[in-house]
Design a protein around this motif. Structure first.
Motif, PDB file in Angstrom:
ATOM      1  N   UNK A 374      46.725  45.990  29.849  1.00 25.44           N
ATOM      2  CA  UNK A 374      46.555  45.856  28.404  1.00 25.44           C
ATOM      3  C   UNK A 374      45.231  45.234  28.010  1.00 25.44           C
ATOM      4  N   UNK A 375      44.458  44.839  29.000  1.00 23.43           N
ATOM      5  CA  UNK A 375      43.150  44.303  28.630  1.00 23.43           C
ATOM      6  C   UNK A 375      42.252  45.420  28.117  1.00 23.43           C
ATOM      7  N   UNK A 376      42.602  46.639  28.491  1.00 22.40           N
ATOM      8  CA  UNK A 376      41.833  47.790  28.026  1.00 22.40           C
ATOM      9  C   UNK A 376      41.907  47.872  26.505  1.00 22.40           C
ATOM     10  N   UNK A 377      43.099  47.619  26.027  1.00 24.87           N
ATOM     11  CA  UNK A 377      43.306  47.685  24.593  1.00 24.87           C
ATOM     12  C   UNK A 377      42.518  46.575  23.905  1.00 24.87           C
ATOM     13  N   UNK A 378      42.593  45.378  24.511  1.00 27.80           N
ATOM     14  CA  UNK A 378      41.839  44.256  23.955  1.00 27.80           C
ATOM     15  C   UNK A 378      40.356  44.578  23.899  1.00 27.80           C
ATOM     16  N   UNK A 379      39.902  45.186  24.966  1.00 26.71           N
ATOM     17  CA  UNK A 379      38.489  45.549  25.061  1.00 26.71           C
ATOM     18  C   UNK A 379      38.121  46.519  23.948  1.00 26.71           C
ATOM     19  N   UNK A 380      38.989  47.483  23.760  1.00 27.16           N
ATOM     20  CA  UNK A 380      38.727  48.467  22.702  1.00 27.16           C
ATOM     21  C   UNK A 380      38.658  47.786  21.345  1.00 27.16           C
ATOM     22  N   UNK A 381      39.581  46.829  21.148  1.00 25.89           N
ATOM     23  CA  UNK A 381      39.612  46.115  19.879  1.00 25.89           C
ATOM     24  C   UNK A 381      38.293  45.376  19.682  1.00 25.89           C
ATOM     25  N   UNK A 382      37.893  44.680  20.724  1.00 25.81           N
ATOM     26  CA  UNK A 382      36.651  43.906  20.647  1.00 25.81           C
ATOM     27  C   UNK A 382      35.481  44.832  20.352  1.00 25.81           C
ATOM     28  N   UNK A 383      35.509  45.988  20.995  1.00 29.69           N
ATOM     29  CA  UNK A 383      34.426  46.945  20.780  1.00 29.69           C
ATOM     30  C   UNK A 383      34.385  47.435  19.349  1.00 29.69           C
ATOM     31  N   UNK A 384      35.581  47.681  18.828  1.00 34.75           N
ATOM     32  CA  UNK A 384      35.628  48.159  17.448  1.00 34.75           C
ATOM     33  C   UNK A 384      35.078  47.118  16.490  1.00 34.75           C
ATOM     34  N   UNK A 385      35.427  45.855  16.777  1.00 32.45           N
ATOM     35  CA  UNK A 385      34.969  44.763  15.939  1.00 32.45           C
ATOM     36  C   UNK A 385      33.446  44.701  15.962  1.00 32.45           C
ATOM     37  N   UNK A 386      32.926  44.773  17.163  1.00 29.10           N
ATOM     38  CA  UNK A 386      31.486  44.696  17.334  1.00 29.10           C
ATOM     39  C   UNK A 386      30.811  45.851  16.586  1.00 29.10           C
ATOM     40  N   UNK A 387      31.448  46.992  16.697  1.00 26.93           N
ATOM     41  CA  UNK A 387      30.905  48.198  16.082  1.00 26.93           C
ATOM     42  C   UNK A 387      30.834  48.031  14.572  1.00 26.93           C
ATOM     43  N   UNK A 388      31.901  47.454  14.010  1.00 27.85           N
ATOM     44  CA  UNK A 388      31.952  47.240  12.569  1.00 27.85           C
ATOM     45  C   UNK A 388      30.791  46.364  12.143  1.00 27.85           C
ATOM     46  N   UNK A 389      30.609  45.282  12.903  1.00 32.29           N
ATOM     47  CA  UNK A 389      29.553  44.340  12.579  1.00 32.29           C
ATOM     48  C   UNK A 389      28.207  45.047  12.635  1.00 32.29           C
TER      49      UNK A 389
END
Ligand code: NAG
Ligand code: NAG
Ligand code: NAG
Ligand code: NAG
Length: 475
Positions: A374-389
């Motif tokens: 499930x860290x993959x999902x966390x990673x994706x979330x973090x990536x999305x956040x970064x992308x938004x920024x």
């Protein structure tokens, strides 16, 4: 009988017959339409193949439709293979400005020539009239969602058809095919192959291309004049019947999305390729035109599928040998993996073991990139956040940017700040990518009809030789 009525009758009969010829494909579409979406992971359709080596490498079949429409149906193991691979290869390198400019110029007529000088008068006049119709209709074709993103009809029309008078007839034919209501409605979101390229770049993967621009473009330009005029004529006839309301679009982007999301790889698409040359027995086309249709079909099949698959396969092999310690992800149009003489066949002939990888089958993790599930999902979330920024920052920057940075040939409304056009695909709020100046991005593959979705960059390449060939060339 007035000639016009005769012509219409002929066209109607032709279309009718072609639809019958497509029965098998049609059946497939219907079957796919019935498939239940939101299936379990393990039941999803997979376009992933594993090249057995250590570390493993992958083939992935992309599609040329807005990625948001297919992303949820792409199996997790395909996404994981993409994330874990070190190097991602596409058909062409879209992040290289040279690619874009070369594609643009390859589609143009020789300096000083104009379509009006080249086309028979009747064809030119009908083409012009059709494009005027499209321009008129475009505002009503666009969706509220597209307008909400700041895509304007004027802008989009100029983006796709702006300098049509300078294009070679074969590219104009493809352009006309992409200017339908259904296809216009899909513009605005990156198509899957472009999205993967952007993601690869964002994830700082090494990327590359197995083909040169000329290798995709020249075979299309190599159709001879009478063949091109035939194809353009048939395309216009089809559009004219659509306009008159006498036929429906036989295949739409929606159909292809359904294929991709729930199509059965083992069924019709494989079979279809074995019967690509249409059977004109019942068609009312004069014999000479039947011959032309078949010649065009075999030309494209040979030049745009078999020869390219051979070349692509050899380059894949060379890359694998050059970098034995790297894991590759080769994302090519799905059509390069289906049917006869595929890229996979080429690799197998060279002694590689290549296996289809169904959804749900675990892929081999690379040790340095091993994630707990499930860290993959966390990673994706973090990536999305970064992308938004990143996007927010970019938005700020972009406000100060010159309009010409984005678009060089704008006549009407200025483009909205967050709209970029890359290789024919209009993208709203894309992730960070290198700046390309002075290229008329959208001119490039705007011609590639997005309904011809089986291939990635050169959408029409596959489409002309599979289901869509009839629509583009015969209908
Ligand atoms: C175009 O190619 C076809 C098939 O190869 C040939 O029969 C025809 O004569 C050619 N036409 C021209 C104008 O070169
Ligand atoms: C276009 O196609 C129609 C129907 O096949 C044919 O009658 C007509 O002569 C063609 N026009 C040109 C310019 O080739
Ligand atoms: C497969 O491709 C070859 C061309 O290399 C062709 O001759 C052959 O007829 C094709 N086979 C089928 C079943 O379509
Ligand atoms: C051709 O026409 C005949 C009779 O009109 C029909 O039975 C047959 O199914 C048709 N075949 C194709 C391939 O359209």
């Amino acid at each position: 009988v007035p000639p016009r009525a005769t012509m219409r009758g002929t066209v109607a009969a032709l279309i009718q017959s072609c639809l019958i010829l497509l029965v098998r494909a049609d059946q497939w579409l219907k079957d796919s339409g019935n498939c239940e979406l939101n299936k379990k992971q393990s039941e999803l359709n997979s376009f992933l193949w594993t090249i057995k080596r250590d570390p493993p490498s992958y083939f992935y079949g992309t599609i040329h439709v807005p990625y948001t429409r297919v992303w949820d149906y792409i199996p997790d193991n395909s996404k994981q293979a993409f994330q874990e691979s070190n190097i991602v290869y596409f058909e062409l390198d879209l992040t290289d400005p040279y690619t874009i400019s070369a594609l643009t110029s390859c589609q143009l007529l020789p300096q000083g020539e104009n379509l009006q000088d080249v086309l028979p008068r009747d064809i030119y006049r009908r083409l012009k009239r059709h494009l005027e119709y499209v321009k008129l209709m475009m505002p009503s074709w666009m969706t509220p969602d597209q307008r909400g993103k700041g895509l304007y009809a004027d802008y989009l029309f100029n983006a796709i058809a702006g300098n049509w008078e300078r294009k070679r007839p074969v590219w104009v034919m493809l352009m006309v095919n992409s200017l339908t209501e259904a296809d216009i409605k899909t513009r605005g979101v990156p198509v899957l192959d472009l999205y993967l390229a952007q993601e690869a770049e964002r994830m700082r993967k090494r990327t590359g291309a197995v083909e040169k621009v000329e290798e995709q473009c020249h075979p299309l330009n190599g159709l001879n004049f009478s063949q091109v005029i035939f194809a353009l004529n048939q395309t216009l006839l089809q559009q004219e019947s659509l306009r008159a309301g006498s036929v429906q679009v036989p295949y739409t982007t929606e159909d292809l999305i359904r294929h991709y999301n729930c199509g059965d790889l083992n069924s019709v698409i494989f079979k279809h390729d074995t019967s690509q040359v249409p059977n004109f027995k019942n068609v009312t086309l004069p014999p000479s035109e039947q011959v032309t249709a078949q010649e065009i079909d075999s030309y494209f099949r040979q030049e745009l599928i078999y020869k390219r698959n051979e070349r692509m396969g050899k380059r894949v092999k060379a890359l694998l040998e050059e970098h034995p310690d790297k894991s590759f992800f080769f994302a090519f149009g799905a059509g390069h993996f289906l049917g006869n003489n595929t890229v996979i066949n080429v690799l197998r002939r060279q002694g590689y073991e290549v296996e289809h990888t169904p959804a749900g089958q675990p892929i081999k993790h690379l040790p340095h990139l091993l994630f707990p599930p499930d860290s993959l999902e966390l990673l994706e979330k973090a990536e999305r956040k970064m992308l938004k920024k990143k996007r927010r920052n970019k938005q700020k920057k972009q406000r100060h940017r010159h309009f010409n940075d984005l678009w060089v040939n704008m006549v009407h409304s200025p483009p909205p700040p967050m709209v970029r056009i890359i290789n024919g695909y209009i993208t709203v709020q894309p992730p960070e990518r290198p700046q390309h100046h002075n290229y008329d991005y959208h001119q490039v593959y705007s011609a590639a009809p997005s309904f011809c979705s089986l291939s990635s960059l050169l959408a029409m390449v596959i489409c002309l030789t599979t289901i869509q060939n009839l629509r583009a060339l015969v209908l």
